[in-house]
Design a protein around this motif. Structure first.
Motif, PDB file in Angstrom:
ATOM      1  N   LEU A  30      -0.639  -1.975   4.612  1.00 45.27           N
ATOM      2  CA  LEU A  30      -0.001  -2.588   5.791  1.00 45.27           C
ATOM      3  C   LEU A  30       1.107  -1.672   6.296  1.00 45.27           C
ATOM      4  O   LEU A  30       2.021  -1.327   5.546  1.00 45.27           O
ATOM      5  CB  LEU A  30       0.600  -3.956   5.417  1.00 45.27           C
ATOM      6  CG  LEU A  30       1.523  -4.604   6.468  1.00 45.27           C
ATOM      7  CD1 LEU A  30       0.730  -5.085   7.681  1.00 45.27           C
ATOM      8  CD2 LEU A  30       2.319  -5.758   5.892  1.00 45.27           C
ATOM      9  N   GLY A  31       1.022  -1.278   7.554  1.00 45.99           N
ATOM     10  CA  GLY A  31       2.073  -0.482   8.177  1.00 45.99           C
ATOM     11  C   GLY A  31       2.993  -1.406   8.964  1.00 45.99           C
ATOM     12  O   GLY A  31       2.533  -2.256   9.719  1.00 45.99           O
ATOM     13  N   VAL A  32       4.304  -1.231   8.749  1.00 42.91           N
ATOM     14  CA  VAL A  32       5.293  -2.060   9.454  1.00 42.91           C
ATOM     15  C   VAL A  32       6.030  -1.169  10.441  1.00 42.91           C
ATOM     16  O   VAL A  32       6.645  -0.181  10.040  1.00 42.91           O
ATOM     17  CB  VAL A  32       6.303  -2.686   8.458  1.00 42.91           C
ATOM     18  CG1 VAL A  32       7.286  -3.588   9.187  1.00 42.91           C
ATOM     19  CG2 VAL A  32       5.581  -3.459   7.358  1.00 42.91           C
ATOM     20  N   ASN A 189       7.327   6.875  12.898  1.00 44.58           N
ATOM     21  CA  ASN A 189       6.319   7.700  13.547  1.00 44.58           C
ATOM     22  C   ASN A 189       4.954   7.015  13.482  1.00 44.58           C
ATOM     23  O   ASN A 189       4.367   6.851  12.424  1.00 44.58           O
ATOM     24  CB  ASN A 189       6.257   9.067  12.863  1.00 44.58           C
ATOM     25  CG  ASN A 189       5.369  10.020  13.630  1.00 44.58           C
ATOM     26  OD1 ASN A 189       4.277   9.648  14.077  1.00 44.58           O
ATOM     27  ND2 ASN A 189       5.831  11.235  13.812  1.00 44.58           N
ATOM     28  N   MET A 190       4.467   6.604  14.655  1.00 50.51           N
ATOM     29  CA  MET A 190       3.255   5.787  14.677  1.00 50.51           C
ATOM     30  C   MET A 190       1.998   6.569  14.325  1.00 50.51           C
ATOM     31  O   MET A 190       1.014   5.995  13.897  1.00 50.51           O
ATOM     32  CB  MET A 190       3.124   5.103  16.012  1.00 50.51           C
ATOM     33  CG  MET A 190       4.077   3.932  16.037  1.00 50.51           C
ATOM     34  SD  MET A 190       4.196   3.247  17.639  1.00 50.51           S
ATOM     35  CE  MET A 190       5.952   3.298  17.836  1.00 50.51           C
ATOM     36  N   PHE A 191       2.070   7.881  14.496  1.00 49.50           N
ATOM     37  CA  PHE A 191       0.917   8.695  14.127  1.00 49.50           C
ATOM     38  C   PHE A 191       0.606   8.503  12.639  1.00 49.50           C
ATOM     39  O   PHE A 191      -0.552   8.347  12.243  1.00 49.50           O
ATOM     40  CB  PHE A 191       1.191  10.168  14.436  1.00 49.50           C
ATOM     41  CG  PHE A 191       0.117  11.069  13.920  1.00 49.50           C
ATOM     42  CD1 PHE A 191      -1.133  11.097  14.529  1.00 49.50           C
ATOM     43  CD2 PHE A 191       0.338  11.861  12.802  1.00 49.50           C
ATOM     44  CE1 PHE A 191      -2.143  11.913  14.039  1.00 49.50           C
ATOM     45  CE2 PHE A 191      -0.659  12.679  12.309  1.00 49.50           C
ATOM     46  CZ  PHE A 191      -1.909  12.703  12.933  1.00 49.50           C
ATOM     47  N   TYR A 192       1.666   8.488  11.816  1.00 50.70           N
ATOM     48  CA  TYR A 192       1.453   8.356  10.373  1.00 50.70           C
ATOM     49  C   TYR A 192       0.969   6.951  10.021  1.00 50.70           C
ATOM     50  O   TYR A 192       0.144   6.770   9.134  1.00 50.70           O
ATOM     51  CB  TYR A 192       2.724   8.726   9.597  1.00 50.70           C
ATOM     52  CG  TYR A 192       3.157  10.143   9.882  1.00 50.70           C
ATOM     53  CD1 TYR A 192       2.263  11.188   9.699  1.00 50.70           C
ATOM     54  CD2 TYR A 192       4.419  10.436  10.375  1.00 50.70           C
ATOM     55  CE1 TYR A 192       2.613  12.495   9.989  1.00 50.70           C
ATOM     56  CE2 TYR A 192       4.791  11.733  10.664  1.00 50.70           C
ATOM     57  CZ  TYR A 192       3.885  12.765  10.475  1.00 50.70           C
ATOM     58  OH  TYR A 192       4.233  14.049  10.769  1.00 50.70           O
ATOM     59  N   VAL A 193       1.484   5.961  10.736  1.00 53.54           N
ATOM     60  CA  VAL A 193       1.044   4.580  10.489  1.00 53.54           C
ATOM     61  C   VAL A 193      -0.443   4.483  10.815  1.00 53.54           C
ATOM     62  O   VAL A 193      -1.250   3.967  10.042  1.00 53.54           O
ATOM     63  CB  VAL A 193       1.852   3.584  11.354  1.00 53.54           C
ATOM     64  CG1 VAL A 193       1.345   2.162  11.158  1.00 53.54           C
ATOM     65  CG2 VAL A 193       3.330   3.663  11.012  1.00 53.54           C
ATOM     66  N   GLU A 194      -0.785   5.028  11.973  1.00 51.60           N
ATOM     67  CA  GLU A 194      -2.174   4.977  12.443  1.00 51.60           C
ATOM     68  C   GLU A 194      -3.107   5.700  11.463  1.00 51.60           C
ATOM     69  O   GLU A 194      -4.255   5.309  11.273  1.00 51.60           O
ATOM     70  CB  GLU A 194      -2.229   5.654  13.810  1.00 51.60           C
ATOM     71  CG  GLU A 194      -3.424   5.301  14.610  1.00 51.60           C
ATOM     72  CD  GLU A 194      -3.203   5.642  16.084  1.00 51.60           C
ATOM     73  OE1 GLU A 194      -2.360   6.488  16.400  1.00 51.60           O
ATOM     74  OE2 GLU A 194      -3.887   5.038  16.913  1.00 51.60           O
ATOM     75  N   SER A 195      -2.588   6.746  10.825  1.00 51.81           N
ATOM     76  CA  SER A 195      -3.427   7.532   9.921  1.00 51.81           C
ATOM     77  C   SER A 195      -3.654   6.822   8.583  1.00 51.81           C
ATOM     78  O   SER A 195      -4.611   7.124   7.895  1.00 51.81           O
ATOM     79  CB  SER A 195      -2.779   8.884   9.607  1.00 51.81           C
ATOM     80  OG  SER A 195      -2.416   9.531  10.771  1.00 51.81           O
ATOM     81  N   ALA A 196      -2.724   5.945   8.207  1.00 49.89           N
ATOM     82  CA  ALA A 196      -2.796   5.424   6.833  1.00 49.89           C
ATOM     83  C   ALA A 196      -3.144   3.950   6.715  1.00 49.89           C
ATOM     84  O   ALA A 196      -3.633   3.523   5.686  1.00 49.89           O
ATOM     85  CB  ALA A 196      -1.469   5.668   6.122  1.00 49.89           C
ATOM     86  N   CYS A 197      -2.874   3.132   7.774  1.00 49.44           N
ATOM     87  CA  CYS A 197      -2.930   1.689   7.507  1.00 49.44           C
ATOM     88  C   CYS A 197      -4.202   1.010   8.006  1.00 49.44           C
ATOM     89  O   CYS A 197      -4.867   1.477   8.917  1.00 49.44           O
ATOM     90  CB  CYS A 197      -1.696   0.996   8.071  1.00 49.44           C
ATOM     91  SG  CYS A 197      -1.679   0.850   9.819  1.00 49.44           S
ATOM     92  N   ASP A 198      -4.554  -0.105   7.334  1.00 48.90           N
ATOM     93  CA  ASP A 198      -5.640  -0.977   7.775  1.00 48.90           C
ATOM     94  C   ASP A 198      -5.040  -2.109   8.605  1.00 48.90           C
ATOM     95  O   ASP A 198      -5.600  -2.551   9.593  1.00 48.90           O
ATOM     96  CB  ASP A 198      -6.336  -1.655   6.583  1.00 48.90           C
ATOM     97  CG  ASP A 198      -6.585  -0.697   5.441  1.00 48.90           C
ATOM     98  OD1 ASP A 198      -7.412   0.184   5.635  1.00 48.90           O
ATOM     99  OD2 ASP A 198      -5.943  -0.836   4.373  1.00 48.90           O
TER     100      ASP A 198
END
Ligand SMILES: Nc1ncnc2c1ncn2[C@@H]1O[C@H](COP(=O)(O)OP(=O)(O)OP(=O)(O)O)[C@@H](O)[C@H]1O
Length: 284
Positions: A30-32, A189-198
């Motif tokens: 989960l990305g917050v 940084n949303m790029f990293y969130v987008e790369s890692a989270c479901d």
């Protein structure tokens, strides 16, 4: 399964977290996200039992966190926003301290520490005081894993790191999910969130703007671009609703026009985030 149910946190009269609910299952990440002061750190600190919610409940595998604090804390690895390291120890000594605190037997600890240092590309013997910022962050991540917890709660794991170290840490976080850990991490940084989270939790001023699958949100925010020609003139219209696309197609045909192309564009998370900044929840 980690569940947060209607969590609120007041600092005095100030409502920092206002009715946040979400759940994350085994192996999910989960990305917050949210701007400065949105309430991310406050939420994460409640999840690990460092702050008591003003109201609401936190459950790990159906058990109330605060009624089973010591037992549940052993299942959690928490990475605070800022690293607190001992400069005069080397990485191996530092990790041994935490393995002992968690009661990991010496042989298991030794094996795990070497594995962690190897996968995180960290030196064994160099004093931590001589580590770069990225190495320090990675050592803090190693510390969260010495007791092999099921749940990982990471407050801005990539904060202040250069792009390649950030990407390394992001991929590491994603792999932890693939290994079956349940991961909650915050990031700017949303790029990293987008790369890692479901799963994604977007918060603003303590309230949930969105909680759910990242892919479902991207799908919901996708746009249709219709290019067409009527007579000599060419047009391009953008729609959010497929029914509007169908209406236009009917009109074009009626007017003897010609459709050049219909494309679907799925927005990046960054774009989605900025279209949600009016602060209205899209959960309703
Ligand atoms: N101990 C405290 N006492 C009073 N107010 C606090 C305290 N800690 C945080 N706050 C306030 O609560 C709000 C949420 O803070 P929090 O640190 O959770 O936000 P954040 O989303 O993690 O921000 P950032 O991205 O800047 O780290 C902010 O307005 C902050 O000023």
């Amino acid at each position: 399964m980690l569940r947060a149910i209607d969590l609120t946190k007041k600092y005095g009269e100030f409502l920092a977290v206002n009715g946040i609910s979400f759940e994350v299952g085994k192996g999910e990440v989960l990305g917050v996200i949210g701007e400065n002061g949105a309430g991310k750190s406050t939420t994460l600190k409640m999840l690990v039992g460092l702050l008591t919610p003003t109201s609401g409940e936190i459950q790990y595998d159906g058990r109330n966190l605060f009624e089973n604090l010591n037992a549940i804390k052993r299942k959690i690895g928490y990475l605070p926003e800022f690293d607190a390291l001992y400069d005069n120890l080397n990485a191996k000594e530092y990790l041994r301290v935490f393995a002992e605190i968690y009661g990991v037997d010496a042989d298991t600890a030794e094996k795990r520490i070497y594995e962690l240092l190897e996968t995180l590309n960290l030196p064994v013997d160099k004093p931590v005081g001589e580590f770069s910022k990225g190495m320090k962050r990675k050592l803090s991540i190693a510390r969260t894993l010495v007791h092999d917890p099921e749940y990982l709660i990471y407050d801005e794991p990539t904060s202040g790191l250069d792009p390649s170290t950030s990407m390394f840490v992001t991929e590491y976080v994603r792999d932890l999910g693939k290994q079956g850990k349940t991961v909650v991490f915050s990031a700017h940084n949303m790029f990293y969130v987008e790369s890692a989270c479901d799963l994604l939790l977007i918060i603003k001023k303590g309230r949930v703007l969105y909680f759910g699958e990242l892919d479902a949100l991207r799908d919901r925010m996708k746009k249709y671009i219709v290019s067409y020609r009527i007579g000599e003139r060419e047009f391009e219209d953008v729609f959010e609703d497929v029914r509007d696309v169908n209406r236009l197609l009917a009109e074009i045909t009626e007017n003897g026009g010609e459709i050049i192309s219909i494309e679907t564009r799925v927005p990046r998370l960054e774009e989605i985030y900025f279209t949600l900044t009016d602060g209205k929840s899209i959960m309703d």
